[in-house]
Design a protein around this motif. Sequence first.
Motif, PDB file in Angstrom:
ATOM      1  N   VAL A   1       0.841  -1.206   0.000  1.00 55.82           N
ATOM      2  CA  VAL A   1       0.000   0.000   0.000  1.00 55.82           C
ATOM      3  C   VAL A   1       0.871   1.248   0.000  1.00 55.82           C
ATOM      4  O   VAL A   1       1.825   1.353   0.767  1.00 55.82           O
ATOM      5  CB  VAL A   1      -0.928   0.025   1.238  1.00 55.82           C
ATOM      6  CG1 VAL A   1      -1.854   1.237   1.207  1.00 55.82           C
ATOM      7  CG2 VAL A   1      -1.735  -1.260   1.320  1.00 55.82           C
TER       8      VAL A   1
ATOM      9  N   SER B   1       0.499   5.732  -0.330  1.00 57.20           N
ATOM     10  CA  SER B   1      -0.454   6.831  -0.206  1.00 57.20           C
ATOM     11  C   SER B   1      -0.225   7.871  -1.288  1.00 57.20           C
ATOM     12  O   SER B   1       0.914   8.155  -1.671  1.00 57.20           O
ATOM     13  CB  SER B   1      -0.320   7.504   1.169  1.00 57.20           C
ATOM     14  OG  SER B   1      -0.627   6.601   2.197  1.00 57.20           O
TER      15      SER B   1
ATOM     16  N   GLN C   1      -5.511   5.863  -1.827  1.00 56.57           N
ATOM     17  CA  GLN C   1      -4.533   4.798  -1.714  1.00 56.57           C
ATOM     18  C   GLN C   1      -4.298   4.114  -3.061  1.00 56.57           C
ATOM     19  O   GLN C   1      -5.207   4.017  -3.883  1.00 56.57           O
ATOM     20  CB  GLN C   1      -5.027   3.738  -0.715  1.00 56.57           C
ATOM     21  CG  GLN C   1      -5.349   4.264   0.671  1.00 56.57           C
ATOM     22  CD  GLN C   1      -4.097   4.544   1.468  1.00 56.57           C
ATOM     23  OE1 GLN C   1      -3.027   4.055   1.123  1.00 56.57           O
ATOM     24  NE2 GLN C   1      -4.223   5.327   2.523  1.00 56.57           N
TER      25      GLN C   1
ATOM     26  N   ILE D   1      -3.037   0.373  -4.076  1.00 59.24           N
ATOM     27  CA  ILE D   1      -2.781  -0.914  -3.439  1.00 59.24           C
ATOM     28  C   ILE D   1      -2.425  -1.943  -4.506  1.00 59.24           C
ATOM     29  O   ILE D   1      -3.182  -2.141  -5.460  1.00 59.24           O
ATOM     30  CB  ILE D   1      -4.003  -1.399  -2.629  1.00 59.24           C
ATOM     31  CG1 ILE D   1      -4.491  -0.295  -1.692  1.00 59.24           C
ATOM     32  CG2 ILE D   1      -3.657  -2.653  -1.844  1.00 59.24           C
ATOM     33  CD1 ILE D   1      -5.733  -0.641  -0.925  1.00 59.24           C
TER      34      ILE D   1
ATOM     35  N   GLY E   1      -6.994   4.220  -5.904  1.00 62.91           N
ATOM     36  CA  GLY E   1      -8.049   4.997  -5.255  1.00 62.91           C
ATOM     37  C   GLY E   1      -8.201   6.393  -5.820  1.00 62.91           C
ATOM     38  O   GLY E   1      -9.288   6.972  -5.775  1.00 62.91           O
TER      39      GLY E   1
ATOM     40  N   ILE F   1     -10.720   3.135  -0.520  1.00 64.58           N
ATOM     41  CA  ILE F   1      -9.365   3.576  -0.856  1.00 64.58           C
ATOM     42  C   ILE F   1      -9.304   4.988  -1.428  1.00 64.58           C
ATOM     43  O   ILE F   1      -8.230   5.477  -1.741  1.00 64.58           O
ATOM     44  CB  ILE F   1      -8.703   2.584  -1.846  1.00 64.58           C
ATOM     45  CG1 ILE F   1      -9.504   2.481  -3.139  1.00 64.58           C
ATOM     46  CG2 ILE F   1      -8.533   1.228  -1.212  1.00 64.58           C
ATOM     47  CD1 ILE F   1      -8.842   1.586  -4.173  1.00 64.58           C
TER      48      ILE F   1
ATOM     49  N   LEU G   1      -4.431   0.896   6.429  1.00 61.81           N
ATOM     50  CA  LEU G   1      -3.769   0.515   5.196  1.00 61.81           C
ATOM     51  C   LEU G   1      -2.466   1.259   4.960  1.00 61.81           C
ATOM     52  O   LEU G   1      -1.604   0.802   4.227  1.00 61.81           O
ATOM     53  CB  LEU G   1      -4.691   0.776   3.998  1.00 61.81           C
ATOM     54  CG  LEU G   1      -5.956  -0.070   3.915  1.00 61.81           C
ATOM     55  CD1 LEU G   1      -6.802   0.402   2.744  1.00 61.81           C
ATOM     56  CD2 LEU G   1      -5.616  -1.533   3.760  1.00 61.81           C
TER      57      LEU G   1
END
Length: 424
Positions: free
Chosen positions: A286, A288, A293, A295, A323, A355, A362
């Motif tokens: 994961v 940012s 997010q 993933i 996300g 997300i 996460l």
Amino acid sequence: MAFAFQQNSGQRLFLVAHPAIFWHYDSYRKGQVRCTYEIIPENTPCKIYFDLEYDIRVNTPRVPVKIVNSFIVIVSNYLFHYFNLRVDKSNVLILDSSTDVKFSCHLIYQCKEAIFRDNINVGRFVRQVCAGIREVISDPRVIDVNPELWRGVTHAEICELLVCGRKDGEKLFCDESVYSKNRHFRLYRSTKLGKNAPLLLSDFNVYTPVEDTSQEKLFLDSLITCIGEVPAIPLQFGCQKEVCFRGETANRKISTISEVSVSHCVLEKFVTELISPCGRIRKRTVTSTPKGQRIQFDIQDYRFCAKVGRHHRSNNIYIVLDGSRGTWYQKCHDPDCIGFQSVERQLPPEVSFIIEKEDPDLEREDVSLWECSSVSDEIFVEFGTFGDYGGVSDKGTTLGDCEKGDVPEFGIGDNDLLFAATKC
């Protein structure tokens, strides 16, 4: 050191032993059943190594000794350019397991100064070399940009490093996928399961061990992580991807699905449905972004790639949930598919909702669930420690009690190791 035995069933047993003790027993095993591998652990200093191969049936003009020599010259030029190291063919142990239909050999560099921090850094260096070769093949003028990298080889000789696959089109004969974490790398005098093609000293090998030329010495020199004294500063190459995107790898942990949050379960349920009925999630990474997010789910037992329209034979795929865009897509680890991304598809609302925002459960997490073809040193079960020949383990096998030619009943199977992982 860590080793793996492959049984007739395909299951692998794992063993931690001194390499000299391992050789003592493994050398007495019959050749057709000696399917043994060195495990190259994560974050372990190692030698430079290569796996070179191509299909002889569709590459008949190729002369193995010629293209191997050209490749060694190029690698040596790169080592001098980036690390000021002078090496040549006399520093390279060449092992060969070629058959009538396939050329296959391993190169293991025997240079005390050419020790990398780990095989991930070796992989970055190898990919740099291969990328340069591809550029020169496509445009000979690239040679003039940095001529010292190509000293000793002609453009025609460089082009011969590009080989034809029976199904995959043209590619370099250097396998760029053998630099993954906890990689299993076949040992000297070992064969693949069901084949009688052991790795032996190549006819065009010129490397000779100093003083001792015994089979045991060759075996020890062929080990990727058996390096004796580690240099004060092992070589590194390129950006530390783990540091750039996920923080320090030392904080990585092993978890089971039962430990993850409800949010994780929703995401994993979505990905599992994409790869059902055979696929499994091996690892979740994961990162940012300001808008949500990203993933990455690394997949096991499911290798269908949208680029080639079929399952890859050996390299795995991964699914990415983005996300910031509310989409998902497929990519893969196959060197021939580098840069490929499948068509983006919209995520279901219940998945994109999770997300699109920052989820503290996460953030900056890299969870390895389990990969049956790899071993993490964090989940080894200690069955005993081994001393010199005939030593006695505290909890395991008495090596001195074994008859010559018998392999001690040591090791731990895939299922037992998976059980051990759930207890960590």
